[in-house]
Design a protein around this motif. Structure first.
Motif, mmCIF file in Angstrom:
data_model
loop_
_atom_site.group_PDB
_atom_site.id
_atom_site.type_symbol
_atom_site.label_atom_id
_atom_site.label_comp_id
_atom_site.label_asym_id
_atom_site.label_seq_id
_atom_site.Cartn_x
_atom_site.Cartn_y
_atom_site.Cartn_z
ATOM 1 N N GLU A 1 0.828 -1.204 0.000
ATOM 2 C CA GLU A 1 0.000 0.000 0.000
ATOM 3 C C GLU A 1 0.863 1.256 0.000
ATOM 4 N N ASP A 2 1.925 1.270 0.790
ATOM 5 C CA ASP A 2 2.792 2.448 0.817
ATOM 6 C C ASP A 2 3.553 2.612 -0.492
ATOM 7 N N VAL A 3 3.890 1.502 -1.145
ATOM 8 C CA VAL A 3 4.554 1.599 -2.446
ATOM 9 C C VAL A 3 3.603 2.217 -3.473
ATOM 10 N N GLU A 4 2.359 1.755 -3.492
ATOM 11 C CA GLU A 4 1.384 2.337 -4.417
ATOM 12 C C GLU A 4 1.116 3.805 -4.092
ATOM 13 N N ALA A 5 1.073 4.139 -2.811
ATOM 14 C CA ALA A 5 0.852 5.541 -2.434
ATOM 15 C C ALA A 5 1.998 6.423 -2.918
ATOM 16 N N ALA A 6 3.235 5.937 -2.804
ATOM 17 C CA ALA A 6 4.376 6.718 -3.280
ATOM 18 C C ALA A 6 4.328 6.888 -4.793
ATOM 19 N N MET A 7 3.992 5.828 -5.511
ATOM 20 C CA MET A 7 3.903 5.913 -6.972
ATOM 21 C C MET A 7 2.802 6.879 -7.391
ATOM 22 N N LEU A 8 1.677 6.842 -6.702
ATOM 23 C CA LEU A 8 0.592 7.760 -7.024
ATOM 24 C C LEU A 8 0.992 9.201 -6.729
ATOM 25 N N GLY A 9 1.720 9.438 -5.626
ATOM 26 C CA GLY A 9 2.149 10.787 -5.306
ATOM 27 C C GLY A 9 3.126 11.347 -6.324
ATOM 28 N N VAL A 10 4.052 10.521 -6.808
ATOM 29 C CA VAL A 10 5.026 10.989 -7.805
ATOM 30 C C VAL A 10 4.331 11.323 -9.117
ATOM 31 N N SER A 11 3.449 10.448 -9.573
ATOM 32 C CA SER A 11 2.761 10.706 -10.845
ATOM 33 C C SER A 11 1.867 11.941 -10.754
ATOM 34 N N HIS A 12 1.189 12.144 -9.631
ATOM 35 C CA HIS A 12 0.358 13.331 -9.452
ATOM 36 C C HIS A 12 1.200 14.597 -9.457
#
Length: 541
Positions: free
Chosen positions: A134-145
């Motif tokens: 979940e934290d990996v997906e959250a980091a990826m979503l934050g970078v793309s945003h």
């Protein structure tokens, strides 16, 4: 009828309507005074509150106000909280991302392949360092945003990460993926990646700056060399002998030295096997043998030394606590495929440890080695000895995980707190070791989450090593010895008890982190408050 009085009318003539649905209950614009004033504009029909519409599952006629996120500076709103909220929200319900400055229209938009590649590389480092899915997906979503790709869907499994970006409803999506082939324990690198993601989400790093920083993170060497890790493995096993033995006599220090030597030998043998390219399973088999052999040798000559304590100390140095915590965290947050894969990895590693110890114990029993498992359970509590031993075990465990030096004092204190809570609950409170382990792990998770939020870092460096003193090393050894003696029933009972303690350990530390999030206010920005949704609720279907 008196002059000036209005004639009585029935309800139909008065035009009464049901209040709250179509309009006002009283007639509007029919009195003489209102007629003299001219035609009044039609009043907007009153609508039920928005909460009533939402409770019934409908969208109100006025629509739902758009939630705006704050800029995302690390000091104002930690990016994991904001990104987890977006991650648990369907894409069609996600609020718009509010940036600090509106970019001027440009003929060329963001470099989509470049941004997706950077996002995947950051996710790969996080997943390889043991971070939860979940934290990996959250980091990826934050970078793309942060780089202008608002309609992205990251996906993480045990060895594969991917991200899909859809520019619009009429354009085909762009998808990229990356395979995670190597995993290791380097919490210093994990902290550096967290700081990089914080800078990116705070709009303080361009794409090229992020690539440059990421390359520096990859090139940086581990903070502790190999010989320090070998010494740390031996000191960890020695500290575990003081913890489970609970004695400070002369024999205790001889047992400490024996466990230290055996664990260092096992660590170097495991490194030699790894250089030959053998899988990690065989590395754990080889690493578990020297401590078991040392314990058997100490009991063969009737020396009176506690050989069982040496074997238990060697187990503490090998148990895969990091993988267990990550596996349970993924399962509790709804990433069942990744959780199942990580649990299977834990099972393989534990089976390797069991196989290495069992081979030696079986030979020792055949030679009439007098192994006494009760030596691994202290009959009395010695806080003056066991508490420093627990803190030392935590310190050396954190060094094995390549934890940054400025984090070591925090995690060492948290390990002591966890062991103190466990001792008070079991000795003074008389609770079951399983329940006491869960509560102590919850305290560790609570303090670890608070410390990570204070320093804007991952919680893993603060909690994983602090769980070392609570590992079920003595119970596992008791089960293995029962199997070696031909007592399968007692062995199964002990192994089941060890599994229950391990599960309570992982669930407790996760629950402690969730409790910390409940009491800490998450900055939401403007608009209605966004509540963190539950993790993929299926209700069993």
């Amino acid at each position: 009828m008196p002059q000036g009085s209005e004639p009585e009318q029935d309800d139909d003539a008065r035009g009464t309507v049901t209040p709250g649905l179509l309009g006002h209950a009283e007639p509007v614009g029919t009195t003489p005074s209102s007629l003299e004033q001219g035609p009044a504009p039609a009043a907007a029909p009153a609508q039920p509150p928005t909460e009533d519409w939402l409770a019934l599952g409908y969208t109100p006629p006025s629509g739902i106000s758009l939630t705006k996120l704050s800029v995302g500076a690390p000091g104002a709103a930690p990016w994991p909280d904001r990104m987890r909220t977006l991650l648990r929200t369907p894409m069609y319900e996600r609020p718009a991302f509010e940036r600090s400055s509106t970019p001027e229209p440009a003929e060329v938009g963001p470099n989509v392949p470049r941004v997706l590649d950077l996002t995947l590389r950051i996710g790969e480092l996080l997943l390889a360092s043991g971070e939860s899915a979940e934290d990996v997906e959250a980091a990826m979503l934050g970078v793309s945003h942060a780089y202008g790709l608002d309609r992205c869907e990251p996906q993480v499994t045990f060895t594969l990460i991917s991200i899909s970006y859809q520019p619009s409803l009429v354009e085909p999506p762009v998808t990229a993926s990356r395979v995670v082939r190597r995993r290791g324990s380097d919490y210093t690198r994990l902290g550096a990646v967290y700081r990089l993601v914080a800078d990116i989400t705070a709009e303080q790093a361009s794409t090229e700056d992020a690539y440059r920083t990421l390359a520096e993170i990859r090139r940086n060497r581990h903070p502790y060399p190999g010989w320090v890790l070998s010494l740390g493995t031996g000191l960890l096993a020695g500290s575990a002998t003081l913890l489970v033995g609970g004695r400070g006599d002369a024999q205790a220090w001889l047992v400490f030295a024996a466990a230290f030597v055996a664990s260092v030998i096992g660590d170097r043998l495991a490194w030699g096997v790894a250089r030959k390219g053998l899988p990690e399973f065989y590395q754990f088999v080889v690493a578990a043998m020297p401590a078991a052999g040392m314990g058997v040798v100490l009991t063969l000559g009737d020396s009176g030394l506690r050989g069982s304590v040496v074997i238990t100390g060697g187990l503490y140095a090998l148990l895969p606590g990091r993988a267990l915590v990550a596996a349970v965290a993924d399962g509790l947050t709804g990433f069942y495929i990744t959780a199942a894969a990580r649990l299977l990895e834990v099972v393989y590693l534990v089976v390797g440890i069991v196989l290495g110890v069992m081979l030696v114990l079986y030979v020792g029993v055949k030679f009439s080695a007098s192994l006494h498992p009760e030596q691994t359970f202290a009959t009395r509590a010695y806080p003056a000895l066991q508490l420093p031993a627990a803190m030392a075990l935590t310190l050396f465990f954190a060094m094995l995980l390549q934890t940054s030096r400025h984090v070591l004092p925090f995690v060492t204190c948290f390990g002591g707190i966890g062991w103190a809570v466990f001792g008070v609950l079991t000795v003074e409170g008389g609770l079951s070791p399983i329940i006491a382990t869960g509560l102590a792990a919850g305290m560790v998770g609570l303090f670890g989450q608070l410390a990570s939020r204070y320093r804007y870092a991952s919680s893993l460096p603060y909690v994983t090593a602090a769980l070392g003193p609570l590992m079920p090393g003595s119970v596992i050894y008791l089960g293995l010895l029962s199997f070696a003696k031909g007592e399968p029933v007692n062995g199964l009972v002990s192994i089941s008890r060890a599994a229950a303690i391990a599960l309570a350990l992982a669930v407790g530390v996760n629950l402690g982190g969730e409790v910390a999030r409940l009491f800490l206010r998450v900055p939401q920005g403007e608009g209605p408050a966004v509540v963190r949704r539950a993790a993929k609720r299926t209700r069993g279907f």
